[in-house]
Design a protein around this motif. Structure first.
Motif, PDB file in Angstrom:
ATOM      1  N   VAL A 121       0.813  -1.083   0.449  1.00 14.94           N
ATOM      2  CA  VAL A 121      -0.412   0.279   0.016  1.00 14.94           C
ATOM      3  C   VAL A 121       0.976   0.827  -0.056  1.00 14.94           C
ATOM      4  CG1 VAL A 121      -1.876   1.263   1.685  1.00 14.94           C
ATOM      5  CG2 VAL A 121      -1.339  -1.158   1.207  1.00 14.94           C
ATOM      6  N   SER A 122       2.010   1.601   0.892  1.00 14.22           N
ATOM      7  CA  SER A 122       3.071   2.703   0.763  1.00 14.22           C
ATOM      8  C   SER A 122       3.326   2.921  -0.750  1.00 14.22           C
ATOM      9  CB  SER A 122       4.174   2.193   1.507  1.00 14.22           C
ATOM     10  OG  SER A 122       5.136   3.024   1.893  1.00 14.22           O
ATOM     11  N   ALA A 123       3.685   1.448  -1.370  1.00 16.54           N
ATOM     12  CA  ALA A 123       4.772   1.927  -2.121  1.00 16.54           C
ATOM     13  C   ALA A 123       2.920   2.222  -3.273  1.00 16.54           C
ATOM     14  CB  ALA A 123       5.128   0.371  -3.426  1.00 16.54           C
ATOM     15  N   LEU A 124       2.593   1.840  -3.602  1.00 16.57           N
ATOM     16  CA  LEU A 124       1.438   2.671  -3.655  1.00 16.57           C
ATOM     17  C   LEU A 124       1.059   4.443  -3.915  1.00 16.57           C
ATOM     18  CD1 LEU A 124      -0.637  -1.102  -4.623  1.00 16.57           C
ATOM     19  CD2 LEU A 124       0.666   0.008  -5.939  1.00 16.57           C
ATOM     20  N   ILE A 125       1.019   4.425  -2.684  1.00 15.80           N
ATOM     21  CA  ILE A 125      -0.089   5.434  -2.669  1.00 15.80           C
ATOM     22  C   ILE A 125       1.503   6.445  -3.131  1.00 15.80           C
ATOM     23  CG2 ILE A 125       0.245   7.150   0.074  1.00 15.80           C
ATOM     24  CD1 ILE A 125      -1.589   4.695   0.913  1.00 15.80           C
ATOM     25  N   LYS A 126       2.871   6.058  -2.654  1.00 13.71           N
ATOM     26  CA  LYS A 126       3.963   7.132  -2.829  1.00 13.71           C
ATOM     27  C   LYS A 126       3.959   7.501  -4.351  1.00 13.71           C
ATOM     28  CE  LYS A 126       7.234   5.311  -0.238  1.00 13.71           C
ATOM     29  NZ  LYS A 126       8.551   4.846  -0.325  1.00 13.71           N
ATOM     30  N   ARG A 127       3.674   6.169  -4.843  1.00 18.44           N
ATOM     31  CA  ARG A 127       4.193   6.266  -7.104  1.00 18.44           C
ATOM     32  C   ARG A 127       2.892   7.505  -7.331  1.00 18.44           C
ATOM     33  NH1 ARG A 127       7.412   2.227  -5.311  1.00 18.44           N
ATOM     34  NH2 ARG A 127       9.062   1.647  -6.060  1.00 18.44           N
ATOM     35  N   GLY A 128       1.477   6.720  -6.408  1.00 20.29           N
ATOM     36  CA  GLY A 128       0.229   7.640  -7.015  1.00 20.29           C
ATOM     37  C   GLY A 128       0.666   9.311  -6.613  1.00 20.29           C
ATOM     38  N   LEU A 129       1.311   9.577  -5.428  1.00 25.09           N
ATOM     39  CA  LEU A 129       1.163  10.852  -4.758  1.00 25.09           C
ATOM     40  C   LEU A 129       2.104  11.277  -5.717  1.00 25.09           C
ATOM     41  CD1 LEU A 129      -0.083  11.145  -1.285  1.00 25.09           C
ATOM     42  CD2 LEU A 129      -1.757  11.266  -3.214  1.00 25.09           C
ATOM     43  N   GLY A 130       2.972  10.999  -5.701  1.00 26.96           N
ATOM     44  CA  GLY A 130       4.741  11.785  -6.332  1.00 26.96           C
ATOM     45  C   GLY A 130       5.078  13.153  -5.448  1.00 26.96           C
ATOM     46  N   ARG A 131       4.874  13.015  -4.057  1.00 26.71           N
ATOM     47  CA  ARG A 131       5.596  14.003  -2.963  1.00 26.71           C
ATOM     48  C   ARG A 131       7.254  14.301  -3.495  1.00 26.71           C
ATOM     49  NH1 ARG A 131       5.773  15.289   3.338  1.00 26.71           N
ATOM     50  NH2 ARG A 131       5.933  17.205   3.525  1.00 26.71           N
ATOM     51  N   ALA A 132       7.233  15.768  -3.639  1.00 31.35           N
ATOM     52  CA  ALA A 132       8.528  15.426  -4.051  1.00 31.35           C
ATOM     53  C   ALA A 132       9.484  15.185  -2.637  1.00 31.35           C
ATOM     54  CB  ALA A 132       9.409  16.813  -4.352  1.00 31.35           C
ATOM     55  N   ARG A 133      10.596  14.417  -2.866  1.00 29.63           N
ATOM     56  CA  ARG A 133      11.936  14.402  -1.718  1.00 29.63           C
ATOM     57  C   ARG A 133      12.583  15.638  -0.670  1.00 29.63           C
ATOM     58  NH1 ARG A 133      12.274   8.886   0.076  1.00 29.63           N
ATOM     59  NH2 ARG A 133      11.739   7.318  -1.639  1.00 29.63           N
ATOM     60  N   PRO A 134      12.570  15.316   0.134  1.00 25.47           N
ATOM     61  CA  PRO A 134      13.576  17.075   0.891  1.00 25.47           C
ATOM     62  C   PRO A 134      14.871  17.532  -0.342  1.00 25.47           C
ATOM     63  CG  PRO A 134      13.114  15.622   2.904  1.00 25.47           C
ATOM     64  CD  PRO A 134      12.758  14.101   1.512  1.00 25.47           C
ATOM     65  N   VAL A 135      14.838  16.475  -1.189  1.00 22.88           N
ATOM     66  CA  VAL A 135      16.257  17.140  -2.115  1.00 22.88           C
ATOM     67  C   VAL A 135      16.032  17.907  -3.045  1.00 22.88           C
ATOM     68  CG1 VAL A 135      18.042  14.713  -2.267  1.00 22.88           C
ATOM     69  CG2 VAL A 135      15.960  15.030  -3.466  1.00 22.88           C
ATOM     70  N   HIS A 136      14.604  18.530  -3.089  1.00 17.39           N
ATOM     71  CA  HIS A 136      13.642  19.683  -3.698  1.00 17.39           C
ATOM     72  C   HIS A 136      12.756  20.377  -2.905  1.00 17.39           C
ATOM     73  CE1 HIS A 136      14.101  16.779  -7.592  1.00 17.39           C
ATOM     74  NE2 HIS A 136      13.375  16.136  -6.932  1.00 17.39           N
ATOM     75  N   MET A 137      13.596  20.219  -1.501  1.00 19.17           N
ATOM     76  CA  MET A 137      12.353  21.099  -1.182  1.00 19.17           C
ATOM     77  C   MET A 137      13.121  22.978  -1.388  1.00 19.17           C
ATOM     78  SD  MET A 137      12.869  21.731   2.972  1.00 19.17           S
ATOM     79  CE  MET A 137      14.509  21.785   3.145  1.00 19.17           C
ATOM     80  N   ASP A 138      14.731  22.833  -1.707  1.00 19.09           N
ATOM     81  CA  ASP A 138      14.504  24.206  -1.964  1.00 19.09           C
ATOM     82  C   ASP A 138      14.029  25.132  -3.145  1.00 19.09           C
ATOM     83  OD1 ASP A 138      16.533  24.480   0.486  1.00 19.09           O
ATOM     84  OD2 ASP A 138      17.721  23.871  -0.668  1.00 19.09           O
ATOM     85  N   GLU A 139      13.449  24.604  -4.343  1.00 18.27           N
ATOM     86  CA  GLU A 139      13.383  24.562  -5.437  1.00 18.27           C
ATOM     87  C   GLU A 139      11.795  24.371  -5.107  1.00 18.27           C
ATOM     88  OE1 GLU A 139      14.665  22.231  -8.740  1.00 18.27           O
ATOM     89  OE2 GLU A 139      15.332  20.716  -7.460  1.00 18.27           O
ATOM     90  N   LEU A 140      11.227  23.321  -4.641  1.00 22.27           N
ATOM     91  CA  LEU A 140       9.768  22.874  -5.243  1.00 22.27           C
ATOM     92  C   LEU A 140       8.785  22.950  -3.862  1.00 22.27           C
ATOM     93  CD1 LEU A 140      10.633  20.082  -7.352  1.00 22.27           C
ATOM     94  CD2 LEU A 140       9.601  21.906  -7.583  1.00 22.27           C
ATOM     95  N   GLY A 141       9.674  23.067  -2.535  1.00 17.93           N
ATOM     96  CA  GLY A 141       8.884  23.419  -1.193  1.00 17.93           C
ATOM     97  C   GLY A 141       8.770  21.643  -0.567  1.00 17.93           C
ATOM     98  N   THR A 142       7.814  21.616   0.659  1.00 19.43           N
ATOM     99  CA  THR A 142       7.481  20.300   0.954  1.00 19.43           C
ATOM    100  C   THR A 142       6.005  20.523   0.660  1.00 19.43           C
ATOM    101  OG1 THR A 142       6.365  21.760   2.252  1.00 19.43           O
ATOM    102  CG2 THR A 142       8.533  21.549   3.026  1.00 19.43           C
ATOM    103  N   LEU A 143       5.307  21.190  -0.604  1.00 21.21           N
ATOM    104  CA  LEU A 143       4.318  19.984  -0.316  1.00 21.21           C
ATOM    105  C   LEU A 143       4.232  20.177  -2.135  1.00 21.21           C
ATOM    106  CD1 LEU A 143       1.411  22.248   1.693  1.00 21.21           C
ATOM    107  CD2 LEU A 143       1.783  19.147   1.598  1.00 21.21           C
ATOM    108  N   HIS A 144       5.571  20.366  -2.591  1.00 22.08           N
ATOM    109  CA  HIS A 144       4.669  19.984  -4.352  1.00 22.08           C
ATOM    110  C   HIS A 144       4.426  18.316  -4.894  1.00 22.08           C
ATOM    111  CE1 HIS A 144       6.116  20.640  -8.554  1.00 22.08           C
ATOM    112  NE2 HIS A 144       6.567  19.137  -8.229  1.00 22.08           N
ATOM    113  N   PHE A 145       3.133  17.329  -5.409  1.00 28.45           N
ATOM    114  CA  PHE A 145       3.424  16.149  -5.007  1.00 28.45           C
ATOM    115  C   PHE A 145       3.305  16.414  -7.335  1.00 28.45           C
ATOM    116  CE2 PHE A 145       1.349  17.521  -1.797  1.00 28.45           C
ATOM    117  CZ  PHE A 145       1.526  16.166  -0.844  1.00 28.45           C
TER     118      PHE A 145
END
Length: 285
Positions: free
Chosen positions: A159-183
């Motif tokens: 279930v975790s694998a399906l949710i994370k691929r379906g939502l596509g939330r950006a990891r902290p490596v993209h925090m500076d450019e995309l923020g914490t709520l980028h999907f």
């Protein structure tokens, strides 16, 4: 006399100022174990709410409240907590970061799923081997327990694998450019598979399965689960909200599997009270 000695050890009475270090350690360990045992016993009724007959008393309003409350908590956490926590933990000393990098490997599911699935499939044929009755019984029981652990870890992990691929939330490596709520769903890009934390889901699902199978001392597995969850933030691959979601998904998924086993009497006795049930062999002897 043994009862008196145990009482003196727990209370610390009967020791002089010249007592050795071993006696002091015994007192500390016994006091901690007594506290931990009481805490585990108090947690038993809470587990029964999510697995036993009390589960049937949940009303649709309860589920609706959870569906509304959980996303609200996530957005509040993502907006005001995730970034500060990530910045603080990823700047820990290098020695601590290296330790958590080694520890995070335990959150992967392959070392859990492969052995449990293998033994689950092999154990039922133990009656074909020239083994004693007692050994055959124990092998089948252990194999059934491995089957429960496999299901309790594999289901929430899937279930975790399906949710994370379906939502596509950006990891902290993209925090500076995309923020914490980028999907942005990216099935082939791991940097957009942050929510929820799969390692945390696996760790807490395994800890819950161990606790349900072994009882109060099995709850020690939650210490390892917490450290693995913390390692995902320290390594800079997950936010705090990802870890919290993985915690609830892992515990909830394992409890759901346990509820199904208990309802169908697959290995567990169908007692109505308590969550620590005697493990029974689901195969005919």
């Amino acid at each position: 006399m043994l009862r008196r000695f145990t009482r003196d050890v727990i209370t610390g009475q009967g020791f002089t100022h010249s007592c050795d270090v071993r006696q002091v350690m015994i007192v500390a360990l016994l006091k901690k174990s007594a506290f931990f045992s009481n805490l585990s016993q108090k947690a038993a009724p809470m587990v029964n709410i999510f697995t036993g007959p009390d589960l049937k008393r949940w009303s649709p309003i309860t589920y609706l409240f959870i569906l509304i409350f959980a996303p609200a908590i996530f957005f509040v956490t993502a907006m005001w907590i995730d970034a500060p926590v990530t910045n603080a933990l990823t700047n820990w000393p290098p020695q601590i970061i290296n330790f958590f990098e080694l520890l995070t490997r335990l959150g992967e599911s392959d070392w859990i799923l492969i052995p449990t699935l293998l033994f689950w499939g092999v154990a039922p044929v133990s009656n074909l081997l020239p083994l004693g009755y007692r050994l055959q019984w124990r092998l089948r029981t252990f194999g059934a327990g491995c089957g429960f652990v496999f299901a309790a870890v594999a289901l929430p992990g899937l279930v975790s694998a399906l949710i994370k691929r379906g939502l596509g939330r950006a990891r902290p490596v993209h925090m500076d450019e995309l923020g914490t709520l980028h999907f942005s769903p990216q099935w082939g890009d791991w940097t957009f598979q942050s929510f929820p934390s799969g390692h945390t889901t696996t760790a807490f699902a395994l800890a819950t399965a161990i606790y349900l199978l072994t009882g109060r001392w099995g709850a020690l597995a939650y210490i390892g689960a917490v450290l693995i969850a913390l390692s995902r933030i320290v390594d800079g691959v997950h936010y705090f909200s990802d870890v919290v979601a993985g915690t609830f998904l892992g515990v909830g998924g394992a409890l759901w599997v346990y509820h199904q086993y208990r309802k169908r009497k697959w290995g567990f006795d169908g007692h109505k009270k308590g969550h620590r049930l005697r493990w029974a062999v689901p195969y005919k002897i």
